[in-house]
Design a protein around this motif. Structure first.
Motif, PDB file in Angstrom:
ATOM      1  N   ARG A 100       0.842  -1.201   0.000  1.00 21.75           N
ATOM      2  CA  ARG A 100       0.000   0.000   0.000  1.00 21.75           C
ATOM      3  C   ARG A 100       0.876   1.251   0.000  1.00 21.75           C
ATOM      4  NH1 ARG A 100      -4.190  -1.710   4.671  1.00 21.75           N
ATOM      5  NH2 ARG A 100      -2.300  -2.748   5.420  1.00 21.75           N
ATOM      6  N   ASP A 112       0.781   2.913   3.837  1.00 20.48           N
ATOM      7  CA  ASP A 112      -0.059   2.396   4.916  1.00 20.48           C
ATOM      8  C   ASP A 112       0.626   1.148   5.456  1.00 20.48           C
ATOM      9  OD1 ASP A 112      -1.947   1.145   6.541  1.00 20.48           O
ATOM     10  OD2 ASP A 112      -3.632   1.903   5.353  1.00 20.48           O
ATOM     11  N   GLN A 239      -3.930   5.158  -1.501  1.00 17.58           N
ATOM     12  CA  GLN A 239      -4.403   4.567  -2.748  1.00 17.58           C
ATOM     13  C   GLN A 239      -3.217   4.159  -3.609  1.00 17.58           C
ATOM     14  OE1 GLN A 239      -6.951   7.924  -3.990  1.00 17.58           O
ATOM     15  NE2 GLN A 239      -8.712   6.623  -3.534  1.00 17.58           N
ATOM     16  N   PRO A 240      -2.861   2.874  -3.601  1.00 18.27           N
ATOM     17  CA  PRO A 240      -1.689   2.416  -4.360  1.00 18.27           C
ATOM     18  C   PRO A 240      -1.864   2.605  -5.858  1.00 18.27           C
ATOM     19  CG  PRO A 240      -2.405   0.764  -2.758  1.00 18.27           C
ATOM     20  CD  PRO A 240      -3.493   1.792  -2.845  1.00 18.27           C
TER      21      PRO A 240
END
Length: 366
Positions: A100, A112, A239-240
């Motif tokens: 992430r 994350d 948001q990857p």
């Protein structure tokens, strides 16, 4: 609220990235004030080493001003291919700890690490390990912020730059935010800062004292977000691999200006937007010009040339062409005054996308 506070977010920010890569790769530049920029009246600074920053040189500053501030600076033309390669190496280090990863540019990203691949005991330990690996493997330094959410982590990463680490624990969030100027909050630019100052709000603590309903009534949906940010609330997830869709720069004037007086502002914003766009590996197809009139009417024009803009000068040429189209628009009064102008790039594609081949397109405008 508990779910947000349970997150463990890291913001990693490479220190003076482009300039540091240049100093790493050329020992003759180490310890010297290095400015990464093309020379020229319309060029802007892409990066400045900390030695140059001591003279007041900053990113996005006109190159001619940087030269005046630091006549002894060494100007180095940007090599974005090399910077992208180093950025990929940094990304590989991050991905070894979590999938992430949300890149913001070539030199910074959110991670994350609520769960991490190496099973390290804390987010702080993950950040320490990533910074150590960047130093050992790439001979570069990075600063990091650790916090329960993205906007706090980003503020924290700037706290002990360069080569620093700062941690904001959940129980420390409100105290950490309270003394900060409201301009440190996401979305609070010069105009919003002035509007809040008119309410007597300078610090986050003063913002927090205002009822959320009052802020929402005055500033709409963003007023509600301001109330949440003042309390350390940010639900936005990491948001990857989110691809760049658009990049823009805009400015609100101290006094309204006619169309004929906007050229210097358009040139400055084109440089700024181009510098931001160079931080992504994708290529933009479309140029956008945005104007806001004194009456708050928004005018947007776009142009998709046969070939993507290859320089800030190309971007500026397209933006000025769009300005001329507004001047020729019979629905826009010639004496219209404008309070804001913006220049942007949109319609991004991967660099190897066959759609970028010039023989497939004719110029498209709207």
């Amino acid at each position: 609220m508990s779910e947000v506070r349970a997150r463990k977010i890291i913001h990693v920010d490479m220190d003076a990235f482009y300039a540091s890569v240049e100093q790493r790769d050329d020992p003759a530049l180490r310890g010297r004030p290095v400015v990464v920029a093309w020379r020229g009246a319309r060029s802007v600074v892409c990066a400045a080493s900390y030695e140059a920053r001591a003279y007041g040189v900053r990113s996005a500053m006109p190159a001619v001003r940087a030269e005046r501030l630091c006549p002894q600076a060494v100007f180095v033309a940007p090599d974005f291919t090399r910077y992208r390669n180093v950025s990929r190496q940094v990304r590989e280090i991050m991905l070894a700890h979590t999938d992430r990863v949300e890149p913001l540019s070539l030199d910074e990203a959110y991670l994350d690490v609520t769960d991490n691949k190496q099973q390290l005991a804390s987010a702080t330990e993950v950040a320490q390990r990533i910074r150590a690996e960047i130093r050992e493997r790439l001979a570069l330094t990075a600063s990091a912020g650790v916090a329960p959410n993205k906007f706090l982590a980003k503020i924290a990463s700037d706290w002990k730059k360069p080569d620093g680490l700062f941690v904001v624990r959940p129980r420390e969030v409100l105290d950490f935010l309270a003394p900060l100027p409201v301009a440190r909050l996401p979305g609070v630019g010069k105009v919003m800062d002035e509007r809040l100052a008119a309410l007597g709000v300078r610090s986050v603590a003063e913002l927090r004292a205002l009822p959320a309903a009052q802020l929402e009534a005055r500033f709409g949906r963003y007023g509600r977000r301001l109330a949440e940010l003042a309390r350390g609330i940010d639900d936005q997830p990491v948001q990857p691999d989110r691809p760049t869709q658009s990049v823009s720069a805009e400015d609100t004037f101290a006094e309204d200006l006619p169309l004929a007086a906007l050229d210097t502002h358009v040139a400055r914003l084109a440089d700024k937007a181009w510098t931001a766009a160079r931080k992504t590996e994708r290529v933009a197809r479309t140029v956008v010009l945005k104007l806001k009139t004194r009456e708050f009417r928004i005018l947007t024009r776009s142009l998709t040339p046969p070939q993507p803009p290859a320089s800030a000068q190309d971007l500026l040429a397209c933006a000025l062409l769009l300005r001329e189209r507004i001047a020729e628009d019979p629905t826009v009064a010639p004496d219209t005054l404008y309070r804001l102008v913006g220049v942007g790039l949109a319609n991004f594609h991967e660099a190897d996308d066959p759609k970028l081949q010039p023989d497939l397109f004719g110029a498209q405008a709207s």
